[in-house]
Scaffold this active site. Structure first.
Site, PDB file in Angstrom:
ATOM      1  N   HIS A   1       0.810  -1.225   0.000  1.00 48.90           N
ATOM      2  CA  HIS A   1       0.000   0.000   0.000  1.00 48.90           C
ATOM      3  C   HIS A   1       0.844   1.276   0.000  1.00 48.90           C
ATOM      4  O   HIS A   1       0.518   2.248   0.682  1.00 48.90           O
ATOM      5  CB  HIS A   1      -0.977   0.011   1.177  1.00 48.90           C
ATOM      6  CG  HIS A   1      -2.235  -0.755   0.910  1.00 48.90           C
ATOM      7  ND1 HIS A   1      -2.845  -1.557   1.842  1.00 48.90           N
ATOM      8  CD2 HIS A   1      -2.990  -0.849  -0.209  1.00 48.90           C
ATOM      9  CE1 HIS A   1      -3.918  -2.114   1.321  1.00 48.90           C
ATOM     10  NE2 HIS A   1      -4.027  -1.710   0.078  1.00 48.90           N
TER      11      HIS A   1
ATOM     12  N   GLU B   1       3.589  -5.856  -3.962  1.00 45.54           N
ATOM     13  CA  GLU B   1       2.721  -4.858  -4.577  1.00 45.54           C
ATOM     14  C   GLU B   1       2.887  -3.466  -3.979  1.00 45.54           C
ATOM     15  O   GLU B   1       2.833  -3.283  -2.767  1.00 45.54           O
ATOM     16  CB  GLU B   1       1.255  -5.287  -4.444  1.00 45.54           C
ATOM     17  CG  GLU B   1       0.301  -4.325  -5.121  1.00 45.54           C
ATOM     18  CD  GLU B   1      -1.143  -4.778  -5.058  1.00 45.54           C
ATOM     19  OE1 GLU B   1      -1.994  -4.048  -5.594  1.00 45.54           O
ATOM     20  OE2 GLU B   1      -1.424  -5.842  -4.487  1.00 45.54           O
TER      21      GLU B   1
ATOM     22  N   GLU C   1      -1.994   0.350 -10.220  1.00 44.21           N
ATOM     23  CA  GLU C   1      -3.410   0.599  -9.955  1.00 44.21           C
ATOM     24  C   GLU C   1      -3.744   2.084  -9.888  1.00 44.21           C
ATOM     25  O   GLU C   1      -4.917   2.464 -10.011  1.00 44.21           O
ATOM     26  CB  GLU C   1      -3.840  -0.090  -8.665  1.00 44.21           C
ATOM     27  CG  GLU C   1      -3.232   0.497  -7.403  1.00 44.21           C
ATOM     28  CD  GLU C   1      -3.587  -0.297  -6.162  1.00 44.21           C
ATOM     29  OE1 GLU C   1      -4.190   0.291  -5.248  1.00 44.21           O
ATOM     30  OE2 GLU C   1      -3.267  -1.500  -6.109  1.00 44.21           O
TER      31      GLU C   1
ATOM     32  N   HIS D   1      -6.304  -4.785 -11.391  1.00 40.04           N
ATOM     33  CA  HIS D   1      -6.696  -4.282 -10.076  1.00 40.04           C
ATOM     34  C   HIS D   1      -8.213  -4.275  -9.974  1.00 40.04           C
ATOM     35  O   HIS D   1      -8.909  -3.931 -10.918  1.00 40.04           O
ATOM     36  CB  HIS D   1      -6.158  -2.859  -9.913  1.00 40.04           C
ATOM     37  CG  HIS D   1      -6.492  -2.220  -8.618  1.00 40.04           C
ATOM     38  ND1 HIS D   1      -7.281  -1.079  -8.522  1.00 40.04           N
ATOM     39  CD2 HIS D   1      -6.147  -2.542  -7.351  1.00 40.04           C
ATOM     40  CE1 HIS D   1      -7.394  -0.721  -7.260  1.00 40.04           C
ATOM     41  NE2 HIS D   1      -6.719  -1.595  -6.523  1.00 40.04           N
TER      42      HIS D   1
END
Length: 379
Positions: free
Chosen positions: A189, A213, A239, A289
Site C-alpha cells: 500500500h 505490490e 493501480e 486491479h
C-alpha cells in the site's frame, strides 16, 4: 443505433454508469475513482453533452474524442471515461450477441485464476484468513499486508528495526500457514520509502511471494526502478496509473514485473487491452486491479479472457454475499479459485433494478493516518 440517455447510479460505495440506446440495448460500466466518485459522476455529465445522439459502436473514436478534447486528465475523469467505455463494450456485445472478449480477439482461456482478499488488524486474523482461503479452494491470497490493517485513527510509530523485522517475520508466518499450495501476494500500500522497500524485499525473499505490490508511492518511476534493480522478487504496480504512456514509462525502466491496470480507471477495456499489449512486449504479466463491485469483476474477466499474458485476477471479498450479491442480478461463477469465463453477450452481468434503493450511497470519509509527531503516514 443511437445513444439516448446516460445514467449515473450511486449504490453503496460504488458508481455505476448505464448507457441507453434507441434499440433498447443498455450497457453497464463502473468508475474506479472510488475516492472521488462524486467528481467522476460530474465528469460523466460533461461527457453526456457529446455522447447523446452518437453511435455507441464507434468505441475507439469516442474514447479518443473524450480523452483528447479538453486536455485535462486525472482519476475522476478517467474513471468516468472507463465506466462509459465498459458500458459501450457491453452494448456492442449485446448488439452482436457475443461476449465482449469475442470482439476483442476471442477467448485465450476458459477460466480466470483469482486471488482472495485477506484482512485483519492482528497477525492471528491475517494468518487465519490465509488458512480459510486455502480451505475455500483458493490458490492465491492477496491484499495481504505484513503491517496489519490498523485503524487510521491510531497514531503510528515504530523503530526501523522493529518495523522491518516484524514485517519479515509476519510474511514467514503466512508462508508457514499455507505451505506451497497458496501463492502470497504481498500488499504494501505504498507505505515504504525506497530504502525500506529494499530492506523488506530482501528479508521476505526466502518466502517467495508471487509479487510485491506497491512498495513505494507511484509518483516516481525512477524510484520504482531503483527498488526493482536491487531486489529479487517481482514488483506489481499500476493501480493508480491511467494511461498507456505511464505504463510504458514503468515498463521501459524495468520497474515492474506485473502491471496492475484498473479496468474501471485506466480507460476501460479499450485502453487496458493496449496496456496488456505493451506489457506483453516486455514479457510482463497482467494482474488487473479490482477493489470494487461485481461489475468491475465482470469487466476484468472480459479482459483476462482475451489477453495472452494474464497472470492473476484480484477477487475482492464478499462477491457472493450482501450487499455485493444483491447489487447485481447474478454473480460470476467461482470454482476452486477460478472464475468461469461467461458466454453470455456483453460483459456478462446486469445491475439489479432495486440496487440503489436497497443500498443507498455511502460517501467515503476523508481520513488518513498520522504519525505520532503529527505528520501524514501513507497507509
Amino acid at each position: 443505433m443511437k445513444i439516448t440517455q446516460i445514467e449515473t447510479i450511486f449504490v453503496d460505495r460504488y458508481l455505476f454508469v448505464q448507457v441507453h440506446t434507441d434499440e433498447g440495448i443498455t450497457g453497464l460500466g463502473e468508475s474506479g475513482a472510488w475516492g472521488y466518485l462524486e467528481a467522476s459522476a460530474a465528469a460523466v455529465e460533461t461527457f453526456k453533452r457529446y455522447l447523446i445522439g452518437q453511435d455507441p459502436l464507434r468505441i475507439e473514436h469516442h474514447w479518443q474524442y473524450l480523452y483528447r478534447w479538453s486536455h485535462f486528465r486525472g482519476a475522476a475523469i478517467m474513471g468516468a471515461l472507463s465506466a462509459i467505455d465498459i458500458a459501450l463494450w457491453d452494448i456492442a456485445g449485446k448488439y452482436f450477441g457475443v461476449p465482449c472478449y469475442q470482439l476483442l480477439g476471442g477467448k485465450t482461456r476458459d477460466k480466470v485464476r483469482v486471488y482472495y482478499h485477506v484482512f485483519g488488524d492482528t497477525k492471528e486474523k491475517l494468518i487465519e484468513g490465509c488458512k480459510q482461503a486455502k480451505a475455500l479452494g483458493f490458490t492465491a491470497v492477496g491484499h495481504l499486508t505484513p503491517f496489519l490493517d490498523e485503524s487510521r485513527d491510531v497514531p503510528y510509530f515504530k523503530t526501523h528495526v522493529d518495523k522491518m523485522q516484524d514485517a519479515i517475520e509476519t510474511v514467514g508466518r503466512y508462508r508457514e500457514a499455507v505451505g506451497k499450495d497458496v501463492d502470497l501476494c504481498i500488499e504494501i500500500h505504498r507505505r515504504l520509502t525506497p530504502a525500506e522497500a529494499i530492506v523488506l524485499a530482501r528479508g521476505i525473499e526466502p518466502y517467495q511471494p508471487f509479487f510485491y505490490e506497491d512498495p513505494i508511492l507511484p509518483d516516481s518511476f525512477d524510484a520504482m526502478a531503483l527498488v526493482a534493480e536491487k531486489i529479487h522478487i517481482p514488483i506489481a504496480t499500476g493501480e493508480r496509473l491511467h494511461t498507456i504512456y505511464e505504463f510504458e514509462a514503468l515498463l521501459k525502466r524495468g520497474a515492474v514485473q506485473y502491471v496492475r491496470p484498473d479496468v474501471c480507471m485506466a480507460g476501460g477495456l479499450t485502453h487496458c487491452k493496449k496496456i496488456a499489449a505493451l506489457a506483453e512486449a516486455h514479457h510482463v504479466g497482467v494482474v488487473p486491479h479490482n477493489p470494487l463491485s461485481p461489475v468491475s469483476t465482470a469487466a476484468c474477466v472480459q479482459l483476462a479472457a482475451c489477453i495472452p499474458n494474464f497472470a492473476l485476477q484480484e477477487y475482492p471479498i464478499g462477491e457472493n454475499e450482501p450487499p455485493k450479491s444483491e447489487i447485481v442480478k447474478s454473480a460470476l461463477k467461482l470454482e476452486n479459485g477460478f472464475l468461469i469465463v461467461p458466454d453470455v453477450p456483453g460483459i456478462g452481468i446486469e445491475l439489479a433494478e432495486d440496487a440503489a434503493e436497497k443500498y443507498p450511497y455511502r460517501p467515503r470519509e476523508v481520513k488518513t493516518r498520522l504519525h505520532v509527531d503529527g505528520s501524514v503516514v501513507d497507509q
